[in-house]
Design a protein around this motif. Structure first.
Motif, PDB file in Angstrom:
ATOM      1  N   THR A   1       0.813  -1.220   0.000  1.00 37.18           N
ATOM      2  CA  THR A   1       0.000   0.000   0.000  1.00 37.18           C
ATOM      3  C   THR A   1       0.846   1.269   0.000  1.00 37.18           C
ATOM      4  OG1 THR A   1      -0.160   0.157   2.402  1.00 37.18           O
ATOM      5  CG2 THR A   1      -1.792  -1.222   1.284  1.00 37.18           C
ATOM      6  N   TYR A   2       2.167   1.116   0.020  1.00 37.06           N
ATOM      7  CA  TYR A   2       3.059   2.272   0.121  1.00 37.06           C
ATOM      8  C   TYR A   2       3.751   2.589  -1.200  1.00 37.06           C
ATOM      9  CZ  TYR A   2       2.593   2.307   5.156  1.00 37.06           C
ATOM     10  OH  TYR A   2       2.092   2.407   6.416  1.00 37.06           O
TER      11      TYR A   2
ATOM     12  N   ARG B   1       5.463   3.330  -7.766  1.00 42.11           N
ATOM     13  CA  ARG B   1       4.106   3.269  -7.236  1.00 42.11           C
ATOM     14  C   ARG B   1       3.803   1.918  -6.606  1.00 42.11           C
ATOM     15  NH1 ARG B   1       1.014   7.534  -7.921  1.00 42.11           N
ATOM     16  NH2 ARG B   1       1.547   9.091  -9.500  1.00 42.11           N
ATOM     17  N   ARG B   2       2.646   1.862  -5.967  1.00 42.45           N
ATOM     18  CA  ARG B   2       2.286   0.683  -5.176  1.00 42.45           C
ATOM     19  C   ARG B   2       2.366  -0.616  -5.968  1.00 42.45           C
ATOM     20  NH1 ARG B   2      -2.049   4.399  -3.787  1.00 42.45           N
ATOM     21  NH2 ARG B   2      -1.823   5.123  -1.641  1.00 42.45           N
TER      22      ARG B   2
ATOM     23  N   SER C   1       5.857   5.957   1.643  1.00 40.34           N
ATOM     24  CA  SER C   1       4.830   6.973   1.808  1.00 40.34           C
ATOM     25  C   SER C   1       3.458   6.362   1.610  1.00 40.34           C
ATOM     26  CB  SER C   1       5.046   8.100   0.798  1.00 40.34           C
ATOM     27  OG  SER C   1       4.005   9.041   0.861  1.00 40.34           O
ATOM     28  N   ALA C   2       2.562   6.643   2.565  1.00 43.41           N
ATOM     29  CA  ALA C   2       1.199   6.120   2.460  1.00 43.41           C
ATOM     30  C   ALA C   2       0.355   6.951   1.509  1.00 43.41           C
ATOM     31  CB  ALA C   2       0.556   6.070   3.839  1.00 43.41           C
ATOM     32  N   ILE C   3       0.511   8.253   1.585  1.00 40.90           N
ATOM     33  CA  ILE C   3      -0.260   9.163   0.726  1.00 40.90           C
ATOM     34  C   ILE C   3       0.727  10.139   0.115  1.00 40.90           C
ATOM     35  CG2 ILE C   3      -2.125  10.828   0.595  1.00 40.90           C
ATOM     36  CD1 ILE C   3      -3.281   9.570   3.121  1.00 40.90           C
TER      37      ILE C   3
ATOM     38  N   SER D   1       2.364  13.022  -1.926  1.00 45.22           N
ATOM     39  CA  SER D   1       1.992  14.301  -2.525  1.00 45.22           C
ATOM     40  C   SER D   1       3.048  14.792  -3.521  1.00 45.22           C
ATOM     41  CB  SER D   1       1.793  15.348  -1.424  1.00 45.22           C
ATOM     42  OG  SER D   1       2.972  15.473  -0.655  1.00 45.22           O
TER      43      SER D   1
ATOM     44  N   SER E   1       7.403  14.105   2.189  1.00 47.96           N
ATOM     45  CA  SER E   1       6.288  13.283   1.711  1.00 47.96           C
ATOM     46  C   SER E   1       6.331  11.865   2.254  1.00 47.96           C
ATOM     47  CB  SER E   1       6.297  13.217   0.185  1.00 47.96           C
ATOM     48  OG  SER E   1       5.986  14.464  -0.384  1.00 47.96           O
TER      49      SER E   1
END
Length: 123
Positions: A30-31, A51-52, A98-100, A102, A109
């Protein structure tokens, strides 16, 4: 999430190294994952990210075409394959999660950081 980077070492210019970053926990997939590097007296700089799902990667101009990031979510591991290494690639390399996300390139981030692994490229 705890991150453990490994694989650094001493290599001659033009050589290759592969760094690994192993993550604990069941949420690795998920990260967003990134790699940064830092030399003494300078700010930590973005190297690349993934990306994930692993379908999209993003690289700093300085390493584009030479470095490749990949991930194996089944093994909770992200990799940084570094080819055609140059003396200016010498740094401590860090993986980060990073979970979310930016901003790919911003240190702020990323929520989680590995301990760093030294890469030294001799001329």
């Amino acid at each position: 999430v705890q991150l453990q980077a490994s694989g650094g070492g001493l290599v001659q210019a033009g050589g290759s190294l592969r760094l690994s970053c192993a993550a604990s926990g069941r949420t690795f997939s998920t990260y967003f994952m990134g790699w940064f590097r830092q030399v003494p007296g300078k700010e930590r700089e973005f190297v690349g990210g993934i990306r994930r799902s692993g379908g999209t990667t993003y690289y700093a101009d300085a390493v584009k075409g030479r470095f490749t990031i990949s991930r194996d979510n089944a093994k909770n591991t992200v990799y940084l394959q570094m080819n055609s290494l140059k003396p200016e690639d010498t740094a401590v390399y860090y993986c980060a999660g990073s979970a979310i996300l930016s901003d790919w390139t911003a240190v702020a981030s990323y929520d989680y950081w590995g301990q760093g692994t030294q890469v030294t490229v001799s001329s």
